[in-house]
Design an enzyme around this catalytic site. Structure first.
Site, PDB file in Angstrom:
ATOM      1  N   MET A   1      -9.966   2.435   2.150  1.00 42.75           N
ATOM      2  CA  MET A   1      -9.261   2.260   0.889  1.00 42.75           C
ATOM      3  C   MET A   1      -8.386   3.480   0.661  1.00 42.75           C
ATOM      4  O   MET A   1      -8.742   4.582   1.094  1.00 42.75           O
ATOM      5  CB  MET A   1     -10.281   2.119  -0.242  1.00 42.75           C
ATOM      6  CG  MET A   1      -9.713   2.294  -1.641  1.00 42.75           C
ATOM      7  SD  MET A   1     -10.917   1.927  -2.937  1.00 42.75           S
ATOM      8  CE  MET A   1     -12.085   3.253  -2.715  1.00 42.75           C
TER       9      MET A   1
ATOM     10  N   ASP B   1      -4.749   4.292  -2.238  1.00 41.15           N
ATOM     11  CA  ASP B   1      -4.260   4.395  -3.620  1.00 41.15           C
ATOM     12  C   ASP B   1      -4.827   3.355  -4.586  1.00 41.15           C
ATOM     13  O   ASP B   1      -4.942   2.187  -4.247  1.00 41.15           O
ATOM     14  CB  ASP B   1      -2.735   4.197  -3.663  1.00 41.15           C
ATOM     15  CG  ASP B   1      -1.959   5.138  -2.771  1.00 41.15           C
ATOM     16  OD1 ASP B   1      -0.718   5.076  -2.816  1.00 41.15           O
ATOM     17  OD2 ASP B   1      -2.589   5.911  -2.028  1.00 41.15           O
TER      18      ASP B   1
ATOM     19  N   TRP C   1      -6.735   3.897   8.039  1.00 39.33           N
ATOM     20  CA  TRP C   1      -5.554   3.319   7.401  1.00 39.33           C
ATOM     21  C   TRP C   1      -4.855   2.326   8.322  1.00 39.33           C
ATOM     22  O   TRP C   1      -4.760   2.544   9.523  1.00 39.33           O
ATOM     23  CB  TRP C   1      -4.587   4.446   7.035  1.00 39.33           C
ATOM     24  CG  TRP C   1      -3.346   3.983   6.345  1.00 39.33           C
ATOM     25  CD1 TRP C   1      -3.192   3.722   5.024  1.00 39.33           C
ATOM     26  CD2 TRP C   1      -2.081   3.708   6.955  1.00 39.33           C
ATOM     27  NE1 TRP C   1      -1.907   3.313   4.763  1.00 39.33           N
ATOM     28  CE2 TRP C   1      -1.205   3.296   5.931  1.00 39.33           C
ATOM     29  CE3 TRP C   1      -1.598   3.771   8.267  1.00 39.33           C
ATOM     30  CZ2 TRP C   1       0.131   2.953   6.163  1.00 39.33           C
ATOM     31  CZ3 TRP C   1      -0.267   3.432   8.500  1.00 39.33           C
ATOM     32  CH2 TRP C   1       0.573   3.020   7.460  1.00 39.33           C
TER      33      TRP C   1
ATOM     34  N   TRP D   1       2.254  -2.235  -0.514  1.00 37.53           N
ATOM     35  CA  TRP D   1       1.918  -0.890  -0.957  1.00 37.53           C
ATOM     36  C   TRP D   1       1.774  -0.782  -2.456  1.00 37.53           C
ATOM     37  O   TRP D   1       1.678  -1.767  -3.156  1.00 37.53           O
ATOM     38  CB  TRP D   1       2.944   0.099  -0.389  1.00 37.53           C
ATOM     39  CG  TRP D   1       2.785   0.297   1.094  1.00 37.53           C
ATOM     40  CD1 TRP D   1       1.772  -0.169   1.887  1.00 37.53           C
ATOM     41  CD2 TRP D   1       3.675   0.987   1.969  1.00 37.53           C
ATOM     42  NE1 TRP D   1       1.975   0.197   3.181  1.00 37.53           N
ATOM     43  CE2 TRP D   1       3.122   0.917   3.271  1.00 37.53           C
ATOM     44  CE3 TRP D   1       4.876   1.684   1.785  1.00 37.53           C
ATOM     45  CZ2 TRP D   1       3.740   1.498   4.386  1.00 37.53           C
ATOM     46  CZ3 TRP D   1       5.477   2.261   2.889  1.00 37.53           C
ATOM     47  CH2 TRP D   1       4.921   2.167   4.169  1.00 37.53           C
TER      48      TRP D   1
END
Lengths: 646, 174
Positions: free
Chosen positions: A129, A131, A155, A190
């Site tokens: 995980m 932002d 990521w 994002w």
């Protein structure tokens, strides 16, 4: 490759018309041809010269002491030298490790790794995980979205995870809200923010990385506004709604904010970017979240700060103890600009004044402007985002807490990263320069058995064990009293260069510090994480107080971060020194002076785990006796789990 | 006349080549390698890959990432070979730990770094490159005789140093 055409006054297609046109006449042709090639040669040399003085818009690693492997490897290591704790002005969570010692490398067994998982911090059941995204309160539920990799504990393959809670503490996992299924977000769904419109409807703006890798802004909204769980989301069919404007790089345009109303009744958002090394915030106005007009000016810019990620912009009251809805403006109101700096992985904020007419903001104190002054958190904390909680009239802050162990361990344990406990944000009326962060009050509902310790005297150079049962899920609120005599008697030093980060940690004894608590410590103190104050007295007699968190002896393992975090904390006359610490397995959140200075760290002990973890008071100062009064509570688990029967 | 024209054409070709070469990534390689702590290693690595002549900075980063990967695979093979014949239990434990490190580099760090460079989110490439270097360092640290080098010292050093180069170049993309 450079375009050489501008250097040539004559292009081949026009060449014939500029020639004298008499192909049969040899001399003019000779002349023209030699001029042609002569100019070409001149142009070549000119281009060479320009190239050698060319633009240096790359980050110069030498200038940025980022505490990374790079800075220590500058000592031309023939062998793999021990890595020292560098000056680290900006330390990413993956940074140099201290050289071993008597350490068992690869000590990670399943007991140690499984212990690391938190009990009451938000984290998905597994995998990676980063932002926080689009937090909001709607129809009785708090919603939290987040950057998530459904496939691995590193990521990649980023999509939007989703969870709901009634109280910001007990979370229930929902299905993924958005995945990378369109050309305009194929390379990444994002970060983005939610705006609640006048009629209560929700719009979500988020950054997509397109199939070409260009950063664009997209609009999405709930598929069913009557579903309080907001499970399904729809993307606007004609996305993107914003693409990088002229002069902005295709990779420098991301993380749109929540919108606020202008005095003209339009919605306004800001998006972080950069021009060369100047971090900037672009401003757009819109009426429908589909068509936008970019303002000529910037909300703000600060040279040398690099790319501004996850920009946030919100009002705070100078007088009231509640949060403000994002559109509020007027007397007694200041505005905060916050940016996450890509260059050093830290979140910075500044307090200032917003001008609605031209969409600009100036800091109250330019010397502590965005990116060069105060941080939300002096430990591991990034990509933070606030939202206005209309339910309880407060502004709530989320922050991403990454890991500071090795990726090998992350892969083995199958997960990486947690979120901080949500914090309320208030303007600090007493200092006028800081924001105060404090865990949301709902966390108190997790408190189980409590224990109180009153007026515990800790003499200089001593450690006092605290008799509490388990010490891996704790809430501690402590106050420290110091003899003012000792403060007066202490000699001032002209050496005013103390800094938590470059100090020797809790083992470095000073006249007036360090003193505080040791958490996640085993009985023999072979592993310990000190959270403490360190006071210095200048030659002018002025006292400075620092609030630090020392990881250097936090674990016997060699493959975890061992840096010391911390900063100056303002202490006003008459205030006792106070610390609140939330201990939750591998995360420690520490709040100094009511949240004026906050430090979050990740700790990975090998021994001070399960029942072996203990808490101590300590005073390693040489000339100061300290008296501590504190309350500790065992903390229950938040039982974060999937939403049942969905 | 023809002689003069052919002379000029020759000169033009020479100038263009010189021109092309001077604008090529030899300059880009040097400029960027100067910003890493291992200039010679950086230049050698980049020059020996034909892609570098037309690469931009993300392309150079990609080349270095591939090189870290190749060195890591080679070192992993070395470790596996040593494990087959090892007798000393301490040494065996260290080698097994190194297998974990190198698997992490090859299966997690490098793929994430490459992905992050391609998707233009370089901070994750910086983070992964840092971790790769740390993993190589952790492997080297794990051998009992700290006074001398491990049997896979040169592999560890190569992976470590190249990871630092990757970290530096990826930082330029921030």
């Amino acid at each position: 490759m450079a375009d050489i055409n501008p250097l040539l006054p004559v292009s081949s297609s026009d060449g014939s018309s500029n020639l004298t046109g008499q192909a049969t006449c040899r001399r003019p042709i000779k002349v023209v041809v030699s001029i042609f090639f002569g100019l070409l040669t001149v142009g070549l040399f000119a281009a060479l010269l320009i190239r050698n003085n060319g633009p240096v818009d790359y980050v110069d690693v030498h200038e940025n002491e980022r505490g990374s492997l790079a800075s220590t490897a500058f000592e031309k290591a023939e062998n793999l030298k021990p890595v020292s704790r560098g000056p680290a002005a900006g330390v990413s969570e993956k940074s140099n490790w201290a050289f071993g010692g008597d350490l068992p490398d690869y000590p990670w067994n399943n007991s140690m790794l499984s212990w690391q998982r938190t009990a009451f911090h938000f984290q998905p059941e597994k995998n990676w995980m980063n932002d926080p995204n689009g937090p909001l309160f709607y129809k009785g539920w708090y919603h939290f979205f987040y950057q998530y990799n459904p496939n691995a504990p590193v990521w990649g393959d980023i999509v939007w995870g989703h969870a709901v809670s009634k109280d910001l503490i007990h979370w229930l996992h929902l299905p993924l809200a958005m995945v990378a299924d369109q050309w305009y977000d194929k390379n990444g769904v994002w970060t983005g923010s939610a705006t609640i419109l006048h009629d209560g409807k929700i719009v979500m703006l988020y950054t997509g990385s397109t199939t070409e890798g260009v950063q664009v802004q997209n609009l999405a909204y709930p598929a069913d506004q009557y579903d309080p769980l907001l499970v399904h989301w729809v993307k606007y069919p004609r996305n993107p709604v914003l693409v990088p404007p002229p002069g902005i790089g295709p990779n420098d345009f991301r993380d749109p904010t929540t919108a606020w109303l202008t005095s003209e009744g339009k919605w306004r958002i800001t998006i972080g970017s950069k021009i060369n090394k100047t971090g900037i915030a672009l401003v757009y106005d819109t009426k429908d979240f589909i068509n936008y007009e970019m303002l000529d000016g910037l909300l703000h810019a600060v040279p040398g700060t690099g790319m501004w990620e996850c920009v946030d912009f919100f009002p705070v009251s100078e007088t009231e103890n509640n949060g403000l809805e994002t559109s509020i403006n007027g007397h007694g109101i200041k505005h905060v600009v916050k940016a996450s700096l890509d260059d050093d992985r830290h979140d910075y904020y500044a307090i200032g004044t917003y001008n609605d007419r031209n969409g600009t903001w100036i800091p109250d104190r330019p010397n502590i402007d965005v990116g060069i002054g105060l941080r939300y958190d002096y430990g591991i904390y990034y990509a933070a985002k606030t939202f206005y909680d209309q339910n309880k009239k407060r502004r709530v802050l989320w922050g991403w807490i990454g890991e500071s162990d090795s990726e090998a361990a992350d892969v083995k344990k199958g997960w990486a990263s947690v979120q901080s406990i949500p914090r309320t944000i208030l303007f600090d009326k007493k200092t006028g320069t800081h924001l105060l962060q404090w865990p949301v009050e709902e966390i108190d509902s997790l408190r189980l058995k409590g224990k109180e310790f009153n007026q515990v005297r800790i003499q200089a150079g001593s450690v006092v064990p605290l008799d509490i049962d388990s010490a891996t899920q704790l809430d501690i609120i402590a106050e420290f009293k110091i003899d003012s005599d000792a403060l007066d008697k202490a000699t001032g030093s002209s050496d005013a260069s103390f800094d938590c980060v470059t100090s020797g940690g809790a083992a470095e004894r000073g006249a007036l510090g360090p003193f505080g608590l040791l958490v996640l410590a085993d009985e023999r103190l072979s592993e310990q994480t000190p959270v403490y104050f360190y006071m210095t007295k200048g030659s002018d007699g002025n006292l400075k107080t620092f609030f630090c968190n020392d990881q250097s002896r936090s674990s016997k393992a060699s493959d975890v971060d061992k840096h010391i975090y911390g900063s100056l904390v303002p202490v006003l006359r008459g205030e006792n020194l106070s610390i609140r610490i939330l201990v939750d397995h591998s995360i420690i959140e520490s709040f100094g002076q009511g949240g004026r200075t906050v430090i979050t760290s990740r700790v990975y002990p090998t021994k001070a785990i399960h029942g072996a973890a203990k808490v101590f008071l300590f005073n390693n100062a040489t000339e100061l006796n300290v008296t501590a009064s504190l309350k500790t509570w065992q903390m229950n688990s938040a039982f974060i789990q999937p939403y049942p029967n969905l | 006349m023809t002689k003069i024209i052919s002379l000029f054409i020759l000169e033009a070709v020479f100038c263009f080549t010189f021109f092309t070469v001077s604008y090529s990534d030899i300059n880009l390689i040097q400029t960027n390698c100067k910003k890493t702590p291992f200039y010679d290693l950086c230049v050698l690595t980049l020059k020996s890959d034909p892609r570098s002549s037309t690469a931009d900075v993300p392309g150079l980063a990609r080349i270095v990432a591939d090189s870290v990967n190749a060195k890591a695979i080679a070192t992993l093979n070395q470790i596996s070979a040593l494990l087959k014949s090892v007798k000393d239990p301490t040494l065996e434990k260290a080698l097994e730990g190194c297998i974990v490190s190198y698997n992490t580099i090859i299966q997690a760090d490098i793929p994430v770094a490459i992905d992050a460079i391609e998707k233009n989110n370089p901070k994750f490439a910086v983070q992964s490159a840092t971790d790769a270097g740390n993993e190589a360092q952790a492997c080297e640290n794990s051998f009992a005789e700290k006074a001398s080098n491990s049997p896979i010292f040169s592999g560890n050093k190569a992976v470590h140093d190249l990871s630092v180069v990757l970290q530096s170049i990826a930082s330029l993309l921030l």
